[in-house]
Design a protein around this motif. Structure first.
Motif, PDB file in Angstrom:
ATOM      1  N   GLU A 100       0.723  -1.655  -0.622  1.00 53.08           N
ATOM      2  CA  GLU A 100      -0.001  -0.090   0.109  1.00 53.08           C
ATOM      3  C   GLU A 100       0.796   1.503  -0.374  1.00 53.08           C
ATOM      4  O   GLU A 100       0.250   2.333  -0.605  1.00 53.08           O
ATOM      5  N   GLU A 106       2.394   2.004  -3.434  1.00 55.47           N
ATOM      6  CA  GLU A 106       1.098   2.826  -4.081  1.00 55.47           C
ATOM      7  C   GLU A 106       0.991   3.969  -4.107  1.00 55.47           C
ATOM      8  O   GLU A 106       1.082   4.437  -5.188  1.00 55.47           O
ATOM      9  N   ARG A 107       0.943   4.483  -3.100  1.00 53.91           N
ATOM     10  CA  ARG A 107       0.756   5.840  -2.311  1.00 53.91           C
ATOM     11  C   ARG A 107       1.315   6.752  -2.808  1.00 53.91           C
ATOM     12  O   ARG A 107       1.789   7.765  -3.244  1.00 53.91           O
ATOM     13  N   ARG A 108       3.276   5.952  -2.728  1.00 50.92           N
ATOM     14  CA  ARG A 108       4.506   7.104  -2.298  1.00 50.92           C
ATOM     15  C   ARG A 108       5.131   6.900  -4.595  1.00 50.92           C
ATOM     16  O   ARG A 108       5.187   8.087  -4.460  1.00 50.92           O
ATOM     17  N   THR A 109       4.188   6.184  -5.195  1.00 53.51           N
ATOM     18  CA  THR A 109       4.506   5.957  -6.295  1.00 53.51           C
ATOM     19  C   THR A 109       3.142   7.028  -7.008  1.00 53.51           C
ATOM     20  O   THR A 109       3.994   7.977  -7.990  1.00 53.51           O
ATOM     21  N   ARG A 110       2.725   7.076  -6.768  1.00 48.65           N
ATOM     22  CA  ARG A 110       1.185   7.890  -6.789  1.00 48.65           C
ATOM     23  C   ARG A 110       1.961   9.319  -6.361  1.00 48.65           C
ATOM     24  O   ARG A 110       1.740  11.005  -7.400  1.00 48.65           O
ATOM     25  N   ARG A 111       2.239   9.038  -5.520  1.00 47.07           N
ATOM     26  CA  ARG A 111       2.227  11.325  -5.142  1.00 47.07           C
ATOM     27  C   ARG A 111       3.624  11.223  -5.629  1.00 47.07           C
ATOM     28  O   ARG A 111       3.735  12.440  -6.086  1.00 47.07           O
ATOM     29  N   ALA A 156       4.624  10.625  -8.534  1.00 51.37           N
ATOM     30  CA  ALA A 156       4.545  11.219 -10.397  1.00 51.37           C
ATOM     31  C   ALA A 156       3.245  12.760  -9.955  1.00 51.37           C
ATOM     32  O   ALA A 156       4.069  13.262 -10.894  1.00 51.37           O
ATOM     33  N   LEU A 157       2.951  12.790  -8.931  1.00 48.08           N
ATOM     34  CA  LEU A 157       2.008  13.934  -9.014  1.00 48.08           C
ATOM     35  C   LEU A 157       2.687  15.109  -8.898  1.00 48.08           C
ATOM     36  O   LEU A 157       3.075  16.072  -8.587  1.00 48.08           O
TER      37      LEU A 157
END
Length: 282
Positions: free
Chosen positions: A76, A79-84, A86-87
């Motif tokens: 989890e 997933e969160r750190r990868t999305r962050r 990218a942002l």
């Protein structure tokens, strides 16, 4: 092992009931039972003892429950750190700092000011947590770095830097017979029938048994103490900002509390590194 299997197993191990676990997962019970059986055969161990009275964890099952929770948290978090990340690459970069609401307020303010003065500093989003929530949000990726307090918070698996160590005080309503004492012992505070210690929620949301009131945040706690319904033992910095009607008395034999800044050991964030450097310099 697949993450799906681990989620299935954790649900059964926490519920200790296949029917409730299936309901929690939103699946039928037969495929859940088959999945757990398949997992046991693949590992070559018995994870759950099943009989007419219910389900119980074996020793091997208890180990897998602990490891599975950690593995699912890691997935989890990834997933969160990868999305962050990218942002951050396309917009406003930021680092998320988790801190306990009502604790380390002065240190937190100084840290944010010191880091903001660093070359290349990014925005810091502060995530204020309830008691014991900082470590879980750091583990599951909701935060990049956190202020934790030993011995109360679990720092296992994190890299840490000690920032500040302090003694503890008892917070009592003004006018209580113990409020005029120069100092107290833990046994004097924990054994007060008229002022029980509060009960804070566990990570699963449940509360331990006991006579004390259920408390979820610092504001609620201070209100209950002022009303003469509870007392509390808190770090020395808890004196700061006490309103009228509350008194802080040193507790000589209470364990010292160390505030640490913690981050995942695999972190390669330059923002986290800069925040840690600023904290250590303080």
């Amino acid at each position: 092992m697949e993450t799906r299997e681990l989620r299935y197993f954790v649900a059964v191990a926490e519920e200790l009931h296949f029917g409730r676990a299936a309901q929690r997962l939103g699946i039928a019970q037969p495929p859940l039972s088959r999945a757990i059986g398949k997992l046991e055969r693949r590992l070559g161990v018995v994870l759950l003892e099943r009989d007419g009275r219910g389900v119980a964890l074996t020793g091997a099952g208890a180990v897998l429950l602990q490891e599975a929770r950690a593995a699912l948290d890691a997935v989890e978090a990834a997933e969160r750190r990868t999305r962050r990340a990218a942002l951050a690459a396309t917009g406003r970069p930021a680092v998320i700092l988790a801190a306990k609401a009502g604790a380390s307020g002065e240190l937190l303010a100084k840290l944010l000011d010191a880091y903001a003065a660093e070359p290349g500093a990014v925005a810091v989003d502060v995530l204020l947590c309830g008691p014991g929530e900082q470590a879980p949000v750091l583990r599951d990726g909701r935060a990049d770095v956190a202020l934790l307090h030993r011995p109360f918070d679990d720092t296992a698996g994190f890299d840490t830097e000690d920032l500040h160590t302090e003694s503890q005080v008892a917070i009592l309503p003004a006018g209580h017979p113990l409020s005029t004492r120069p100092h107290l012992r833990l046994t004097e505070v924990t054994g007060l029938p008229d002022l029980p210690l509060p009960r804070w929620p566990r990570p699963d949301g449940s509360f331990p048994d006991g006579p004390g009131p259920k408390v979820r945040d610092h504001t609620q706690l201070t209100q209950l103490i002022a009303l003469g319904r509870a007392c509390a033992v808190v770090p020395e910095t808890g004196r700061t900002g006490l309103h009228d009607g509350l008194v802080a008395v040193p507790v000589l034999d209470a364990p010292h509390v160390t505030t640490v800044i913690a981050w995942p050991p695999h972190s390669r964030s330059t923002a986290v590194a800069g925040l840690v450097r600023a904290a250590a310099a303080l």
